[in-house]
Scaffold this active site. Structure first.
Site, short mmCIF file in Angstrom:
data_model
loop_
_atom_site.label_atom_id
_atom_site.label_comp_id
_atom_site.label_asym_id
_atom_site.label_seq_id
_atom_site.Cartn_x
_atom_site.Cartn_y
_atom_site.Cartn_z
N GLU A 158 -8.90 66.75 -3.08
CA GLU A 158 -8.83 65.40 -3.67
C GLU A 158 -7.67 64.52 -3.18
O GLU A 158 -7.00 63.90 -3.99
CB GLU A 158 -8.72 65.53 -5.20
CG GLU A 158 -9.84 66.32 -5.81
CD GLU A 158 -9.75 66.39 -7.33
OE1 GLU A 158 -8.69 66.09 -7.89
OE2 GLU A 158 -10.76 66.75 -7.96
N GLU A 266 -18.92 71.94 -7.14
CA GLU A 266 -18.55 71.91 -8.57
C GLU A 266 -19.62 71.16 -9.36
O GLU A 266 -19.34 70.21 -10.08
CB GLU A 266 -17.18 71.23 -8.74
CG GLU A 266 -16.08 71.88 -7.93
CD GLU A 266 -14.68 71.31 -8.20
OE1 GLU A 266 -14.49 70.59 -9.19
OE2 GLU A 266 -13.77 71.60 -7.39
#
Ligand code: GLA
Length: 382
Positions: A158, A266
């Protein structure tokens, strides 16, 4: 005699068709075995093996695991003078015992990383040179500890923003905004210290074209410099109403041109107001204001159970999403669900604390939901 043989064939043929070779798959592994790996994020409860039902669901359905929290910096290195490999070691051991593809998640991330990584004892910030050494030595210690034990690592998590530029985070700020240097160093050290382990980049909102293109630029930068990266993970914390399917498809197709593995890492599908329409990041909805009685009915509508209509919408959405992945299976290496059952999901606490969410394939009693059945059916539709 002959009559009874004919009778036998007539009675048995239909059921032989139903339950013979062509019978519907009963587990995710059966359904997707030839397409891609199917993974599940596990917590220490599942890893302990004490919950027999969870264990058998895991063994029957999945061939890859991700550690929900146990390999994050705040767990492994909670204080400057303390290392804590116990939970991670148990996770890895569990994965090996059960023949799973074992992921390490995650080395360089701005969340769940203690603040001492970035400061001296007296709280003053580290210099950029000192940060290079923090990054190097953390990666060295952790990746060597798990060398030959985990199959792959999410090396950086991220670091790219929705606009495709680097985000402003504790890591990027410590490198004067030079995300390229962090990414270069992280992948370089990871490949030097653990040459046999696959190395991935992982992020959310990868379906946004600007962000996707920023990540592609970053990966090409590594490739041009001859620094190894083996895969890219699309997190997929999605909702009933977003993202649009065409964005998901374009995202997979674009990453597939990089010549590295493309993974969905995810996956969960939010059914609650606000977050089912988008992934809200940050702490804005953490404000106690949103937990006042007058908001409760709107923001947390399914406290007493998921209405059949929403259960059906969830199943349809999962079928749609898994349909995309299945059709693009030649481009996808793994699809991992972010948890097994609704009760363990982070979505009950984020972006608004204390809600009752239903984002996964098994309910709180570990019984399969309608969505599980719809996911099993997907391969037979194509
Ligand atoms: C990110 C991280 C995961 C997890 C989820 C939410 O996606 O990569 O490890 O923390 O947020 O729980």
């Amino acid at each position: 005699m002959r009559k009874s043989v004919i009778l036998f064939v007539c009675l048995c043929a239909p059921s032989m068709l139903l339950f013979g070779q062509n019978s519907s798959p009963r587990t995710l592994k059966e359904a997707y075995g030839g397409a891609f790996k199917v993974g599940c994020a596990v917590n220490s409860g599942i890893v302990s093996g004490r919950n027999a039902k969870a264990l058998s669901i895991l063994q029957d359905n999945f061939n890859a695991i991700s550690p929900e929290n146990d390999l994050k910096p705040e767990v492994i290195h909670p204080a400057r003078d303390r290392w804590n490999f116990g939970p991670g070691d148990r996770y890895v051991q569990f994965g090996k015992e059960h023949g799973m593809f074992v992921l390490g998640h995650t080395l360089i991330w701005h969340n769940q990383t203690p603040s001492f990584f970035f400061t001296h004892d007296d709280g003053t910030p580290n210099s950029r040179d000192e940060m290079r050494e923090v990054l190097r030595s953390y990666i060295e210690t952790v990746i060597k500890h798990y060398d030959g034990k985990v199959d792959a690592w999410d090396v950086v998590n991220e670091i790219v923003g929705d606009d495709g530029n680097y985000r402003s985070t504790v890591w990027t700020n410590a490198f004067d905004g030079d995300g390229d240097e962090i990414v270069r160093l992280a992948f370089k050290y990871a490949s030097e210290y653990s040459p046999g382990t696959e190395l991935y980049y992982n992020d959310f909102n990868m379906w946004r074209p600007a962000k996707r293109d920023g990540v592609i630029r970053m990966i090409r930068m590594l490739q041009k410099e001859g620094i190894r990266i083996d895969g890219v993970g699309i997190q997929a914390h999605w909702g009933l109403n977003y993202p649009k399917n065409e964005y998901i498809e374009a995202c997979i197709d674009s990453f597939a041109t990089l010549g590295i593995k493309v993974m969905v890492t995810e996956l969960d599908v939010d059914v609650l107001p606000i977050s089912r329409e988008g992934q809200v990041i940050g702490r804005s909805l953490n404000d106690p204001l949103y937990q006042l009685e007058e908001f409760e009915e709107y923001l947390d509508p399914y406290k007493n159970g998921l209405p059949p209509e929403v259960d059906r919408q969830l199943a349809e959405r999962y079928s749609e999403i898994m349909g995309i992945f299945y059709r693009k299976r030649d481009k996808i290496d793994r699809v991992t669900f972010w948890g097994m059952d609704d009760g363990m999901s982070w979505k009950n606490g984020s972006p608004i604390p204390n809600r009752t969410n239903y984002p996964l394939l098994w309910n709180r009693g570990l019984d399969p939901k309608t969505a599980f059945k719809s996911v099993l059916d997907v391969p037979s539709l194509y």
